[in-house]
Write a protein that holds these residues in place. Structure first.
Motif, PDB file in Angstrom:
ATOM      1  N   MET A 229       0.849  -1.176   0.000  1.00 48.71           N
ATOM      2  CA  MET A 229       0.000   0.000   0.000  1.00 48.71           C
ATOM      3  C   MET A 229       0.893   1.236   0.000  1.00 48.71           C
ATOM      4  O   MET A 229       1.710   1.422   0.880  1.00 48.71           O
ATOM      5  N   ALA A 230       0.698   2.089  -0.978  1.00 51.80           N
ATOM      6  CA  ALA A 230       1.536   3.269  -1.120  1.00 51.80           C
ATOM      7  C   ALA A 230       1.130   4.392  -0.176  1.00 51.80           C
ATOM      8  O   ALA A 230       1.974   5.095   0.348  1.00 51.80           O
ATOM      9  N   ASN A 231      -0.158   4.589   0.020  1.00 51.67           N
ATOM     10  CA  ASN A 231      -0.652   5.675   0.862  1.00 51.67           C
ATOM     11  C   ASN A 231      -1.557   5.119   1.961  1.00 51.67           C
ATOM     12  O   ASN A 231      -2.779   5.090   1.794  1.00 51.67           O
ATOM     13  N   PRO A 232      -0.975   4.700   3.052  1.00 52.04           N
ATOM     14  CA  PRO A 232      -1.810   4.122   4.117  1.00 52.04           C
ATOM     15  C   PRO A 232      -2.776   5.145   4.691  1.00 52.04           C
ATOM     16  O   PRO A 232      -2.480   6.329   4.767  1.00 52.04           O
ATOM     17  N   LYS A 233      -3.948   4.665   5.087  1.00 50.82           N
ATOM     18  CA  LYS A 233      -4.965   5.545   5.644  1.00 50.82           C
ATOM     19  C   LYS A 233      -4.866   5.650   7.156  1.00 50.82           C
ATOM     20  O   LYS A 233      -5.432   6.552   7.748  1.00 50.82           O
ATOM     21  N   ILE A 234      -4.153   4.733   7.783  1.00 52.33           N
ATOM     22  CA  ILE A 234      -3.974   4.779   9.225  1.00 52.33           C
ATOM     23  C   ILE A 234      -2.521   4.458   9.541  1.00 52.33           C
ATOM     24  O   ILE A 234      -1.928   3.568   8.938  1.00 52.33           O
ATOM     25  N   SER A 235      -1.958   5.194  10.463  1.00 51.50           N
ATOM     26  CA  SER A 235      -0.569   4.973  10.852  1.00 51.50           C
ATOM     27  C   SER A 235      -0.508   3.982  12.013  1.00 51.50           C
ATOM     28  O   SER A 235      -1.504   3.749  12.708  1.00 51.50           O
ATOM     29  N   ALA A 236       0.667   3.441  12.239  1.00 46.72           N
ATOM     30  CA  ALA A 236       0.875   2.542  13.370  1.00 46.72           C
ATOM     31  C   ALA A 236       0.594   3.281  14.679  1.00 46.72           C
ATOM     32  O   ALA A 236      -0.028   2.735  15.600  1.00 46.72           O
ATOM     33  N   ARG A 237       1.008   4.519  14.744  1.00 39.93           N
ATOM     34  CA  ARG A 237       0.791   5.327  15.954  1.00 39.93           C
ATOM     35  C   ARG A 237      -0.702   5.521  16.231  1.00 39.93           C
ATOM     36  O   ARG A 237      -1.160   5.415  17.361  1.00 39.93           O
ATOM     37  N   MET A 238      -1.474   5.801  15.181  1.00 43.67           N
ATOM     38  CA  MET A 238      -2.905   6.002  15.344  1.00 43.67           C
ATOM     39  C   MET A 238      -3.591   4.681  15.701  1.00 43.67           C
ATOM     40  O   MET A 238      -4.549   4.664  16.477  1.00 43.67           O
ATOM     41  N   CYS A 239      -3.103   3.595  15.177  1.00 44.24           N
ATOM     42  CA  CYS A 239      -3.643   2.273  15.517  1.00 44.24           C
ATOM     43  C   CYS A 239      -3.426   1.983  16.999  1.00 44.24           C
ATOM     44  O   CYS A 239      -4.339   1.517  17.695  1.00 44.24           O
ATOM     45  N   ARG A 240      -2.232   2.264  17.498  1.00 43.82           N
ATOM     46  CA  ARG A 240      -1.950   2.053  18.926  1.00 43.82           C
ATOM     47  C   ARG A 240      -2.839   2.944  19.785  1.00 43.82           C
ATOM     48  O   ARG A 240      -3.342   2.526  20.835  1.00 43.82           O
TER      49      ARG A 240
ATOM     50  N   PHE B  57       2.708  -4.386  12.223  1.00 42.80           N
ATOM     51  CA  PHE B  57       2.240  -3.059  11.831  1.00 42.80           C
ATOM     52  C   PHE B  57       2.439  -2.054  12.954  1.00 42.80           C
ATOM     53  O   PHE B  57       2.928  -0.952  12.729  1.00 42.80           O
ATOM     54  N   GLU B  58       2.051  -2.412  14.174  1.00 44.74           N
ATOM     55  CA  GLU B  58       2.149  -1.467  15.287  1.00 44.74           C
ATOM     56  C   GLU B  58       3.580  -1.099  15.642  1.00 44.74           C
ATOM     57  O   GLU B  58       3.826  -0.022  16.148  1.00 44.74           O
ATOM     58  N   VAL B  59       4.511  -1.975  15.366  1.00 44.84           N
ATOM     59  CA  VAL B  59       5.916  -1.675  15.622  1.00 44.84           C
ATOM     60  C   VAL B  59       6.386  -0.558  14.689  1.00 44.84           C
ATOM     61  O   VAL B  59       7.261   0.222  15.031  1.00 44.84           O
ATOM     62  N   GLY B  60       5.728  -0.464  13.547  1.00 47.58           N
ATOM     63  CA  GLY B  60       6.119   0.555  12.575  1.00 47.58           C
ATOM     64  C   GLY B  60       7.262   0.049  11.733  1.00 47.58           C
ATOM     65  O   GLY B  60       7.177  -1.029  11.165  1.00 47.58           O
ATOM     66  N   GLU B  61       8.318   0.790  11.658  1.00 46.36           N
ATOM     67  CA  GLU B  61       9.517   0.405  10.916  1.00 46.36           C
ATOM     68  C   GLU B  61       9.209  -0.014   9.485  1.00 46.36           C
ATOM     69  O   GLU B  61       9.807  -0.949   8.958  1.00 46.36           O
ATOM     70  N   GLY B  62       8.236   0.632   8.865  1.00 46.33           N
ATOM     71  CA  GLY B  62       7.961   0.369   7.456  1.00 46.33           C
ATOM     72  C   GLY B  62       7.022  -0.787   7.176  1.00 46.33           C
ATOM     73  O   GLY B  62       6.740  -1.068   6.019  1.00 46.33           O
ATOM     74  N   HIS B  63       6.533  -1.479   8.202  1.00 44.76           N
ATOM     75  CA  HIS B  63       5.582  -2.567   7.976  1.00 44.76           C
ATOM     76  C   HIS B  63       4.213  -1.969   7.707  1.00 44.76           C
ATOM     77  O   HIS B  63       3.632  -1.302   8.558  1.00 44.76           O
ATOM     78  N   LEU B  64       3.706  -2.182   6.500  1.00 42.18           N
ATOM     79  CA  LEU B  64       2.413  -1.641   6.113  1.00 42.18           C
ATOM     80  C   LEU B  64       1.399  -2.769   6.003  1.00 42.18           C
ATOM     81  O   LEU B  64       1.747  -3.914   5.748  1.00 42.18           O
ATOM     82  N   LEU B  65       0.147  -2.433   6.177  1.00 42.48           N
ATOM     83  CA  LEU B  65      -0.927  -3.396   5.997  1.00 42.48           C
ATOM     84  C   LEU B  65      -1.300  -3.474   4.526  1.00 42.48           C
ATOM     85  O   LEU B  65      -1.228  -2.474   3.810  1.00 42.48           O
ATOM     86  N   SER B  66      -1.732  -4.639   4.097  1.00 44.77           N
ATOM     87  CA  SER B  66      -2.276  -4.753   2.745  1.00 44.77           C
ATOM     88  C   SER B  66      -3.582  -3.964   2.698  1.00 44.77           C
ATOM     89  O   SER B  66      -4.167  -3.640   3.745  1.00 44.77           O
ATOM     90  N   ASP B  67      -4.052  -3.651   1.506  1.00 43.29           N
ATOM     91  CA  ASP B  67      -5.317  -2.927   1.381  1.00 43.29           C
ATOM     92  C   ASP B  67      -6.445  -3.691   2.077  1.00 43.29           C
ATOM     93  O   ASP B  67      -7.276  -3.096   2.764  1.00 43.29           O
ATOM     94  N   LYS B  68      -6.460  -5.003   1.896  1.00 48.59           N
ATOM     95  CA  LYS B  68      -7.505  -5.850   2.491  1.00 48.59           C
ATOM     96  C   LYS B  68      -7.460  -5.775   4.017  1.00 48.59           C
ATOM     97  O   LYS B  68      -8.489  -5.587   4.668  1.00 48.59           O
ATOM     98  N   ASN B  69      -6.276  -5.901   4.599  1.00 55.51           N
ATOM     99  CA  ASN B  69      -6.155  -5.858   6.057  1.00 55.51           C
ATOM    100  C   ASN B  69      -6.418  -4.470   6.617  1.00 55.51           C
ATOM    101  O   ASN B  69      -7.000  -4.326   7.694  1.00 55.51           O
ATOM    102  N   GLU B  70      -6.000  -3.444   5.889  1.00 60.76           N
ATOM    103  CA  GLU B  70      -6.281  -2.088   6.351  1.00 60.76           C
ATOM    104  C   GLU B  70      -7.794  -1.830   6.358  1.00 60.76           C
ATOM    105  O   GLU B  70      -8.319  -1.228   7.300  1.00 60.76           O
TER     106      GLU B  70
END
Length: 95
Positions: free
Chosen positions: A1-12, A39-52
């Motif tokens: 996913m190039a433009n995530p709609k939610i960040s790891a920080r916002m998820c936490r 995902f929550e750790v961050g460090e560039g781990h993004l969710l797939s569109d389906k999981n997001e």
């Protein structure tokens, strides 16, 4: 996913507001615990569109999500009264 709609920080932050563990949020949203942890750790781990989509669908059923430029920038408990939008809040200097 190039433009995530939610960040790891916002998820936490959402998980903390809901008072849920990673395991509970993963189960409730239909994600694997390993996926949510990475995902929550961050460090560039993004969710797939389906999981997001799964995560946002679950969170939007429990919280009021505030969007700006197609990204979650704030969240509130549903029905919570707020004085101003978190996107517009500016700090004022006191005299």
């Amino acid at each position: 996913m190039a433009n995530p709609k939610i960040s790891a920080r916002m998820c936490r932050a959402a998980r903390a507001l809901l008072g849920q563990t990673q395991a509970k949020l993963a189960e409730a949203s239909g994600l694997s615990l390993a996926t949510l942890r990475r995902f929550e750790v961050g460090e560039g781990h993004l969710l797939s569109d389906k999981n997001e989509t799964k995560l946002l669908d679950y969170l939007s059923g429990k919280l009021t999500l505030v969007y700006k430029d197609d990204r979650v920038t704030g969240l509130f408990e549903q029905g919570a009264r707020r004085k101003s939008s978190p996107v517009q809040v500016k700090k004022e200097k006191l005299p």
